[in-house]
Design an enzyme around this catalytic site. Structure first.
Site, mmCIF file in Angstrom:
data_model
loop_
_atom_site.group_PDB
_atom_site.id
_atom_site.type_symbol
_atom_site.label_atom_id
_atom_site.label_comp_id
_atom_site.label_asym_id
_atom_site.label_seq_id
_atom_site.Cartn_x
_atom_site.Cartn_y
_atom_site.Cartn_z
ATOM 1 C CD GLU A 135 8.585 11.410 -15.817
ATOM 2 O OE1 GLU A 135 7.600 12.111 -15.549
ATOM 3 O OE2 GLU A 135 9.692 11.900 -16.103
ATOM 4 C CB SER B 106 13.082 21.618 -15.965
ATOM 5 O OG SER B 106 12.305 22.790 -16.134
ATOM 6 C CG HIS C 290 -1.719 -1.211 1.429
ATOM 7 N ND1 HIS C 290 -3.019 -1.379 1.031
ATOM 8 C CD2 HIS C 290 -1.344 -2.385 2.001
ATOM 9 C CE1 HIS C 290 -3.425 -2.596 1.350
ATOM 10 N NE2 HIS C 290 -2.426 -3.226 1.942
ATOM 11 C CE LYS D 138 11.678 18.547 -11.594
ATOM 12 N NZ LYS D 138 10.409 18.919 -12.239
#
Ligand code: ARG
Length: 455
Positions: free
Chosen positions: A287, A274, A153, A280
């Site tokens: 992804e 970024s 979880h 970043k």
């Protein structure tokens, strides 16, 4: 092909709408291989002479070389790869070329090409899958002693070895590989000789074509053989499943690379920045893999939907099987290559993992099992430890810091040896069983996988 039956040629809109050459030219090698085997069978049946067979073979090999070198003139007014190659052959060698399509239809021809293509693609996928497994295994060996919290979880659950986590990923990819093998056995069936749907009055020895093309079996029903795309559905399912597994691995790594976790760091080469935020470092490869899995599911859904309620045998709808197939093959192939290259370069933050794993609450179950070993029923032990946790949580207190006197009030079974419970290494080493995370069992699994993935 239209010369006999049709008075008029197709208008450009209809031609462009129905062509498949733009994507099925990818089947050219398989088409040529299939045609050479078919010509050999025609010669064995006495339909063409040995000389004609030779000319066909030489002509097709020449065409193959022209395609490879980019010299081949694809003719867009011919519908597909099959018509293009056959017509180029006839231009090249004359009548012998015009005999090639005897006892054959594009319906069994395309079914053959696709099966040859899928068999090759299964082999490639399996090789690439094994490379990812080896990369995961390499990390497991390199970081064999690193402890981390295991999660259910997404909540801290129990301590595990990082290697145990990595091996869980090796396992799921192994099932994918096994599935590819199963898919292979149903793909490994020769459809050629089924004609359009009802074979041909000119009979060829199908078994010998199967031997030439290394098919294990020949199809047993000509209607089924030209309309069957089950093997494509299955393969697209196998590929979707690989995508799903890679996307779950991606998700773990993405999460663990956040500042909140800081368990892992992707190498600079496989990260992006970024355009706006200078600090970043984004895990785009993972992804994209997670995202591309949507495409893989879509491709599977697309072929299943194309087949739904399709009349038996061949229908032109089946031409829609190819783009989905090619796209999934390419998507999974590149995802596997990226992972095989990216995984070995991932950096592991042992200290952060260890710190997270030394949360004493991770050993709450061990504490209950301590009582069970002193003969308390598990449900009762669970309740007592539950109360202890409730009493500490939110008060900044640690489960391992509860004074013995307080423990004894909850159960007289607690004694000084309870301190041992809160040693993570002890906890891990006592988790002995096949498939359990004790260092000894994990080492055995590493050894097992090293042997299985050798070569
Ligand atoms: N381009 C077709 C396909 O991909 C080849 C078979 C065409 N057969 C036919 N009867 N029109 O399915």
């Amino acid at each position: 092909m239209r010369k006999g039956r049709f008075g008029k040629s197709m208008p450009a809109v209809a031609r462009d709408y129905s062509e498949s050459l733009s994507f099925d030219r990818r089947l050219c090698h398989h088409d040529i291989t299939g045609s050479i085997a078919h010509a050999a069978a025609l010669a064995r049946a006495g339909v063409i002479s040995m000389h004609e067979k030779k000319r066909i073979e030489t002509g097709l090999r020449e065409i193959e070389r022209e395609i490879e070198s980019g010299k081949f003139q694809w003719n867009k007014s011919l519908e597909d790869v099959h018509m293009n190659i056959e017509s180029a052959l006839t231009r090249k060698i004359g009548d012998a070329g015009a005999k090639l399509h005897t006892a054959r239809s594009r319906n069994d021809q395309v079914a053959l090409d696709l099966r040859l293509f899928v068999k090759d693609a299964i082999e490639h996928t399996s090789l690439r899958l094994k490379k990812v497994q080896r990369a995961l295994l390499g990390l497991a060996q390199k970081y064999a002693d690193v402890v981390m919290p295991g999660y259910t979880h997404l909540q801290r659950a129990q301590p595990i070895l990082f290697a145990h986590y990595l091996l869980s990923q090796v396992e799921n990819l192994a099932r994918d590989d096994e599935r590819l093998g199963n898919c292979w056995s149903r793909t490994d069936v020769l459809p050629l000789g089924s004609g359009a749907l009802a074979g041909s009055t000119i009979s060829v020895d199908r078994e010998s074509i199967a031997r030439d093309l290394k098919f294990a079996r020949v199809s047993q029903n000509s209607i089924d053989a030209v309309g069957d795309r089950d093997f494509i559905c299955e393969f697209l399912f196998c590929l979707a499943m690989i995508g799903m597994h890679l996307s779950r691995l991606s998700e773990d790594l993405i999460l663990w690379s956040t500042s909140e976790f800081e368990f892992v760091e992707f190498s600079d080469e496989f990260s992006t920045g970024s355009s706006l935020m200078p600090q970043k470092k984004n895990p785009d490869m993972a992804e994209l893999t997670r995202g591309k899995t949507g495409r893989l599911y879509g491709n599977l859904m697309s072929i299943l939907t194309t087949l739904k309620a399709l009349p038996s045998s061949y229908n032109r709808d089946l031409q829609e099987d190819k783009e989905a197939l090619f796209d999934s093959v390419d998507t999974v192939s590149s995802a596997l290559q990226v992972f095989a290259a990216m995984l070995p370069k991932i950096k592991i933050n042992r200290a952060r993992m260890k710190e997270a794993a030394s949360d004493p609450n991770l050993l709450a179950t061990d504490l209950a099992e301590y009582l069970v070993k002193k003969e308390m029923p598990f449900r009762k032990a669970h309740e007592i430890v539950g109360k202890l946790v409730a009493g500490t949580v939110g008060k900044g207190a640690k489960l391992n810091a509860v004074p013995l006197a307080k423990l004894k009030k909850l159960s007289p079974l607690f004694s000084a040896d309870v301190a041992r419970v809160f040693d993570v290494r002890r906890s891990l080493s006592e988790r002995r069983a096949i498939g359990a995370p004790s260092p000894q069992d994990v080492r055995a699994q590493i050894k097992r996988w090293r042997e299985r993935l050798r070569g």
